[in-house]
Design an enzyme around this catalytic site. Structure first.
Site, PDB file in Angstrom:
ATOM      1  N   ASP A 308       0.866  -1.161   0.000  1.00  0.00           N
ATOM      2  CA  ASP A 308       0.000   0.000   0.000  1.00  0.00           C
ATOM      3  C   ASP A 308       0.916   1.228   0.000  1.00  0.00           C
ATOM      4  O   ASP A 308       2.086   1.139   0.366  1.00  0.00           O
ATOM      5  CB  ASP A 308      -0.895  -0.001   1.232  1.00  0.00           C
ATOM      6  CG  ASP A 308      -1.819   1.198   1.272  1.00  0.00           C
ATOM      7  OD1 ASP A 308      -2.507   1.441   0.273  1.00  0.00           O
ATOM      8  OD2 ASP A 308      -1.835   1.895   2.300  1.00  0.00           O
ATOM      9  N   ASP A 507      -0.599  -0.118   6.097  1.00  0.00           N
ATOM     10  CA  ASP A 507      -0.668   0.632   7.342  1.00  0.00           C
ATOM     11  C   ASP A 507      -2.010   1.331   7.366  1.00  0.00           C
ATOM     12  O   ASP A 507      -2.206   2.298   6.646  1.00  0.00           O
ATOM     13  CB  ASP A 507       0.480   1.643   7.424  1.00  0.00           C
ATOM     14  CG  ASP A 507       0.349   2.570   8.618  1.00  0.00           C
ATOM     15  OD1 ASP A 507      -0.069   2.090   9.672  1.00  0.00           O
ATOM     16  OD2 ASP A 507       0.657   3.766   8.485  1.00  0.00           O
ATOM     17  N   ASP A 511      -6.380  -1.483   5.155  1.00  0.00           N
ATOM     18  CA  ASP A 511      -5.518  -2.565   4.686  1.00  0.00           C
ATOM     19  C   ASP A 511      -5.804  -3.892   5.379  1.00  0.00           C
ATOM     20  O   ASP A 511      -5.255  -4.920   4.974  1.00  0.00           O
ATOM     21  CB  ASP A 511      -4.047  -2.201   4.921  1.00  0.00           C
ATOM     22  CG  ASP A 511      -3.628  -0.968   4.153  1.00  0.00           C
ATOM     23  OD1 ASP A 511      -4.037  -0.841   2.989  1.00  0.00           O
ATOM     24  OD2 ASP A 511      -2.910  -0.122   4.715  1.00  0.00           O
TER      25      ASP A 511
END
Length: 764
Positions: A308, A507, A511
């Protein structure tokens, strides 16, 4: 159930060890009958546990070597080899205890998600505002969301609002949303209170779907299968054939018992868990918490990493990157000081970033008075007798917008930055630009992953494609998947895991489903626990993503050591089995020999706790001190670098004024070049000691280029006879300033990646 199994394993280990030890003591004292009785009890206890584990494995249709322990314990009782049986029980209990510890997994993935879910909503009806359970909100109801509250249901905005969707998309910066836009549940109101028209019930809204995604992803996770069980398919038949053959050839059942005793696969049951637990301990020392031996094994086998963006490859929070002043009368630092002083009274995330930037520059802040928030527009107050206002451009700068405001708008659009405009004494004074900047250690981390055997690196984010592509190019990913919601991230994971083991790094709450669905989920939790760290298999407790490369190297080394220990132990066990079948080993001697083999395998496995090859470089304390001093100087020069662009922007071929350029050139010679020379003298040797001489070549080259460009600027200004200059002089000065600005931006990025990423965070 896991808690009960842990208690059983601990209880069996304690009881079997006690019975074996007390039995040995009584045997040495000459009470052989009492010793046999104690060992027989220990053998029986092990037999019961072996029966339970074997039946459980049979119900799950899983092969297991526990059947060998079961037969060995039963045979030991049958031929009165109680000491051998007690030894087997201790080994069996030790293996189960270590396995329980290695398999222990966090089971609270949904706790933070559920805690964050709103329980009530403020519904607007004819009687005013009524607080009702969120489940009672229906499509068509008008709902009021106050500042800082979580949006309870999906709905359409009646008025414009400032929305923080970081929990859903990972995008760290709040966005201004106009009236009529659909806002999703789980987002946070980062501005003034607003009304929305509910378009879905709570159960059908976005946040409830996010919770369900985590549940489904967890339900699909594969169970951990012990290394011993994988080998059981051929090891168990081999052992039984050898034992039966020894009995048939010799006619002595004791030989068969001896074969079963030395065949008890404790190197499998002990060596692998010990190597894994040693690896877990080693990983913890570098700031990586790995939740179990199964995760460590999958981490070692991974070949694809998905990231991410927000908070992982970037800082995950806005950071001041520029201060643009509207006129030369107010320096950038003074504008920042006034803005930060006023923003001390605001809890907004952008206000926090502005205050932090001013504090980092050592600016003296004052306590504002007469502070008033204009909902939906900004903040105003008095700082040191001066009227200061911060907020949207339309509130600060009247139309038509002047050239400097247009440049700020264009720059923000190109860089993906947010802007906060400022006025001082009712006069537009400038703007502050904020971005979610890339982590300095991210590019080095990607290089480290490739050296660790990772073949593919993919950026998967809910952010816009242009921003994501920029980050992907800088850090060196192989592919970028942008505009992904949590469900689409799961689709990407499934596509990537078709051929390889996949790691997902994230994070944030958004997620959590992806982390739970990946073969290995890795969460960054240095700034506090989140639902992502609960759902993850690996948690980085340090605020450095390059620790992931170290974790993979540790996992690979532990797997290699585990295989070596298991191979050595099982090889020696096979030799002992052949000796027992030939009648060269009695069951009691075989049990003692097997224990020796176990100790050797354990010793080999314990090597995993020792340091091995690492990606992260540990600097000596003296270098850390020097690095932090140079880092502080580097941070102090950043406003000067931004001033180069500001001065260049303000230059015009009409009524040119070169006085600001001359002042800037003097500061570049006295401040900037002094720092760059200190870097060349101290920082470059530091990097060379840590990474090798070749890592410093780019830094040295850009240091020389900066010296060259500053000297060129000085010579050009010396050739201009006055402070107005000809149009062609102004064009050349502006070209030099923009070129110098570009070189410095690139050089600072190189220093961040090559040098500053080696340093631990400076002391507060």
């Amino acid at each position: 159930m896991e808690v009960d199994q842990g208690r059983i394993a601990r209880g069996l280990f304690a009881v079997s060890t006690l019975l074996l030890g007390v039995g040995g003591a009584t045997w040495l004292l000459g009470y052989g009958g009492v010793a046999d009785a104690l060992w027989a009890v220990g053998t029986a206890a092990g037999l019961v546990v072996a029966v339970v584990t074997t039946v459980r494995a049979a119900r799950r249709h899983r092969p297991t070597v526990d059947v060998i322990a079961l037969l060995a314990l039963g045979a030991a009782l049958a031929v009165d080899e109680y000491f051998a049986g007690a030894m087997i029980t201790v080994m069996l209990a030790t293996g189960q205890l270590l396995e329980v510890r290695a398999e222990a997994r966090a089971s609270r993935e949904l706790r933070l998600l559920l805690e964050r879910s709103p329980r009530t909503a403020r519904r607007r009806d004819a009687g005013g505002l009524t607080e009702v359970p969120v489940d009672r909100v229906l499509p068509g109801d008008a709902v009021v969301v106050r500042t800082g509250e979580v949006v309870p249901v999906d709905g359409r905005l009646f008025t414009a609002a400032t929305i923080d969707e970081s929990a859903l998309t990972g995008e760290p910066l709040p966005r201004e949303q106009p009236a009529g836009v659909i806002v999703r549940s789980g987002a946070v109101n980062a501005g003034a209170p607003f009304d929305l028209l509910a378009t879905a019930t709570a159960g059908e809204s976005t946040y409830a779907g996010l919770v369900r995604l985590v549940e489904q992803a967890q339900a699909s996770s594969a169970p951990f299968i012990r290394l011993a069980d994988r080998l059981a398919v051929f090891f168990v038949p081999l052992t039984l054939l050898l034992a039966a053959g020894a009995w048939a050839v010799s006619g002595d059942p004791v030989r068969a018992v001896a074969v079963l005793v030395v065949a008890t696969p404790c190197p499998l049951l002990l060596a692998a868990p010990i190597a894994y637990i040693s690896g877990l301990s080693r990983a913890t020392r570098v700031g990586v918490v790995i939740k179990g031996g199964a995760t460590l094994e999958r981490l070692a086998a991974a070949r694809v990493v998905l990231f991410d963006k927000t908070g992982t490859l970037t800082r995950g929070r806005p950071q001041l990157v520029g201060v643009v002043t509207a006129h030369d009368g107010l320096p950038a630092d003074e504008l920042l000081r006034l803005a930060a002083s006023l923003d001390q009274m605001s809890p907004h995330v952008l206000a926090t970033a502005i205050v932090s930037a001013a504090t980092a520059r050592g600016l003296e802040l004052e306590l504002p008075t007469d502070v008033l928030e204009e909902h939906g527009y900004g903040l105003r107050g008095v700082v040191g007798g001066r009227r200061v206002a911060l907020g949207k451009r339309s509130w600060i700068v009247p139309d038509p917008a002047p050239d400097w405001a247009q440049r700020v708008r264009r720059r923000a659009g190109l860089d993906g930055a947010l802007t906060v405009f400022a006025s001082v004494d009712d006069r537009p004074a400038g703007a502050l630009l904020l971005e979610d900047v890339i982590r300095p250690d991210a590019p080095r981390m990607v290089h480290g992953l490739r050296r660790a055997g990772i073949r593919r690196v993919v950026l998967v984010t809910g952010d816009r494609a242009d921003t994501a592509e920029t980050v992907g190019r800088i850090v060196g990913t192989d592919a970028v998947r942008a505009d992904c919601d949590p469900g689409e991230k799961l689709t990407v994971i499934e596509a990537e895991r078709g051929a390889d083991v996949v790691i997902m790094v994230g994070d944030g709450v958004n997620d959590a489903p992806a982390l739970a669905a990946a073969d290995v989920g890795v969460a960054l939790a240095a700034r506090g626990a989140t639902a992502s760290s609960e759902a993850a298999d690996v948690v980085l407790t340090v605020d450095r993503v390059d620790a992931l490369a170290d974790a993979i190297l540790i996992a690979q080394r532990c797997r290699r050591i585990a295989r070596q220990a298991v191979g050595t132990g099982m090889g020696l066990s096979l030799v002992a089995m052949a000796a027992a079948a030939a009648g060269l080993l009695a069951p009691a001697v075989g049990a003692v020999l097997q224990e020796g083999i176990d100790l050797l395998a354990i010793g080999l496995a314990l090597r995993a706790v020792l340091p091995g090859r690492a990606h992260t470089v540990t600097l000596p304390p003296s270098d850390v001190t020097v690095g932090h001093e140079l880092w502080a100087q580097h941070e102090a020069t950043l406003p000067l670098v931004e001033e180069i662009r500001t001065v260049a922007d303000q230059l015009s071929t009409r009524d040119a004024d070169l006085v600001p350029v001359r002042r800037l050139a003097a500061r570049l010679r006295t401040e900037l070049l002094a720092h760059e020379r200190a870097d060349q003298a101290l920082l470059v040797p530091l990097v060379a000691r840590a990474l090798g001489e070749t890592a410093t070549h780019a830094l040295t080259r850009t240091h020389a280029e900066i010296e060259h460009q500053v000297a060129r600027l000085g010579r050009l200004l010396d050739d201009v006879p006055d402070d107005t200059g000809q149009p062609e002089d102004v064009v050349e000065v502006r070209r030099l300033l923009y070129g110098l600005y570009g070189v410095l931006r690139l050089h600072n990025a190189q220093e961040d990646e090559t040098a500053h990423s080696l340093l631990p965070p400076p002391p507060a």
